[in-house]
Structure formats: C-alpha cells, structure tokens
Design an enzyme around this catalytic site. Structure first.
Site, PDB file in Angstrom:
ATOM      1  N   ARG A   1       2.396   4.391   9.744  1.00 41.40           N
ATOM      2  CA  ARG A   1       1.846   3.049   9.612  1.00 41.40           C
ATOM      3  C   ARG A   1       2.167   2.521   8.216  1.00 41.40           C
ATOM      4  NH1 ARG A   1      -3.642   1.060  11.838  1.00 41.40           N
ATOM      5  NH2 ARG A   1      -2.456   1.504  13.698  1.00 41.40           N
TER       6      ARG A   1
ATOM      7  N   THR B   1       0.825  -1.192   0.000  1.00 38.92           N
ATOM      8  CA  THR B   1       0.000   0.000   0.000  1.00 38.92           C
ATOM      9  C   THR B   1       0.866   1.251   0.000  1.00 38.92           C
ATOM     10  OG1 THR B   1      -1.714   1.193   1.209  1.00 38.92           O
ATOM     11  CG2 THR B   1      -0.153  -0.031   2.540  1.00 38.92           C
ATOM     12  N   ILE B   2       0.322   2.324  -0.496  1.00 37.69           N
ATOM     13  CA  ILE B   2       0.949   3.636  -0.344  1.00 37.69           C
ATOM     14  C   ILE B   2       0.046   4.382   0.621  1.00 37.69           C
ATOM     15  CG2 ILE B   2       1.761   5.725  -1.482  1.00 37.69           C
ATOM     16  CD1 ILE B   2       1.883   4.185  -4.098  1.00 37.69           C
ATOM     17  N   SER B   3       0.163   4.038   1.896  1.00 38.81           N
ATOM     18  CA  SER B   3      -0.768   4.589   2.874  1.00 38.81           C
ATOM     19  C   SER B   3      -0.195   5.746   3.674  1.00 38.81           C
ATOM     20  CB  SER B   3      -1.221   3.486   3.835  1.00 38.81           C
ATOM     21  OG  SER B   3      -0.099   2.920   4.463  1.00 38.81           O
ATOM     22  N   SER B   4       1.068   5.975   3.579  1.00 34.42           N
ATOM     23  CA  SER B   4       1.696   7.028   4.374  1.00 34.42           C
ATOM     24  C   SER B   4       2.440   7.991   3.459  1.00 34.42           C
ATOM     25  CB  SER B   4       2.651   6.414   5.398  1.00 34.42           C
ATOM     26  OG  SER B   4       1.964   5.644   6.316  1.00 34.42           O
TER      27      SER B   4
END
Length: 162
Positions: A147, A5-8
């Site tokens: 995260r 994921t590219i969540s941050s």
C-alpha cells in the site's frame, strides 16, 4: 506533505531485491520523498554506483537532499517523475508511489533490458510489480500486496492496462 508517507518499509526490501541492485549499478527512484529508499539504494550501489532520486514536491526534495548529502553518488532533483526525459534509458527504476495502470510513457523511457518496480492498483489494492522491457515486449511479474500513496500523474500521461 501529508500525502507522502513511508508506510511500506518492508516493500523496500522486496523492491530493491526485485531490481537486484549491486555495487556499481545506477538506480532511478521516482517519488523519492525524504530519501529513505534512495539511502538504502545508495548503500547497495556503493560509492561506484549512482542514484538519481526524483521528487515532485520541492520541500521534500530539499529535505532529501540534506539527508542524503553524505552519499556523493546520490543526486536529488525536484522534478515531475512523469517527465521521463530526466530518466530516459534507465535500466533500474523504482517507483515509490502507486499507479492505477502502467503509464506507457514509463515503458517508452525504460531502457532495453531494463527493470521497473512499481506498485500497480488503486488505493485499496496494489501489487508490487516487476516490469521488464525485453526486445520482444514487456513482461509483468506481480509481486506482494503493498500500500503506497497514489502517484500524482499528469492528465496527459496515457495508461497501459497490465
């Protein structure tokens, strides 16, 4: 890959800032995914710099390679980031995955005076940590909470508790 994921996105600014990337620098990104961080780093190091993006999932590495093709200074390889032979001696390293404890093999591979920025912690709580390898030892500087997905470390990678 659903575990990537590219969540941050905001953490890239913190990570790359902690590495103080400048034109002409060389960066190794561990766990490059589809190449977002490598693209940012490529812009910062410029055409005279180098970026080595290592991604363990072959289809993600292939996609990153296609997406980063217009950056001639950037190389994407499908390989295990925990196989430190590919990046031994590097002095600017960004891990784009979290680990519970700092792998001793990462410290051994980091060049003297080198910087490693890595999320340390578990799934619930992680700190973006700047690791500096000095002649006198290792210095850890915890940064902001982040995260990231957890790294898929091989069982043989011995951890070093910070």
């Amino acid at each position: 890959d659903r575990s990537s994921t590219i969540s941050s996105l905001h953490a890239y600014a913190s990570s790359l800032g902690a590495l103080a990337l400048r034109p002409g620098d060389t960066l190794v990104e561990l766990g490059a995914g589809t190449g977002y961080g490598a693209a940012l780093a490529s812009e910062l190091v410029g055409p005279e710099g180098r970026v080595l993006a290592i991604e363990s999932t072959a289809d993600l590495a292939a996609r990153a390679s296609r997406l980063l093709a217009h950056y001639p200074q950037t190389t994407v390889v499908a390989a295990d980031a925990f196989d430190t032979a590919r990046w031994r001696g590097a002095t600017k390293v960004l891990a784009s995955f979290a680990v519970r404890a700092l792998p001793e093999t990462f410290l051994d591979a980091l060049g003297e005076g080198g910087l490693l920025v890595i999320p340390l912690g578990d799934e619930a709580q992680q700190r973006l940590t700047r690791v500096t390898r000095l002649a006198t030892g290792i210095e850890l500087e915890p940064g902001p909470c982040v995260r990231y997905v957890m790294g898929r470390a091989p069982a043989a990678s011995p951890p070093l508790d910070p």
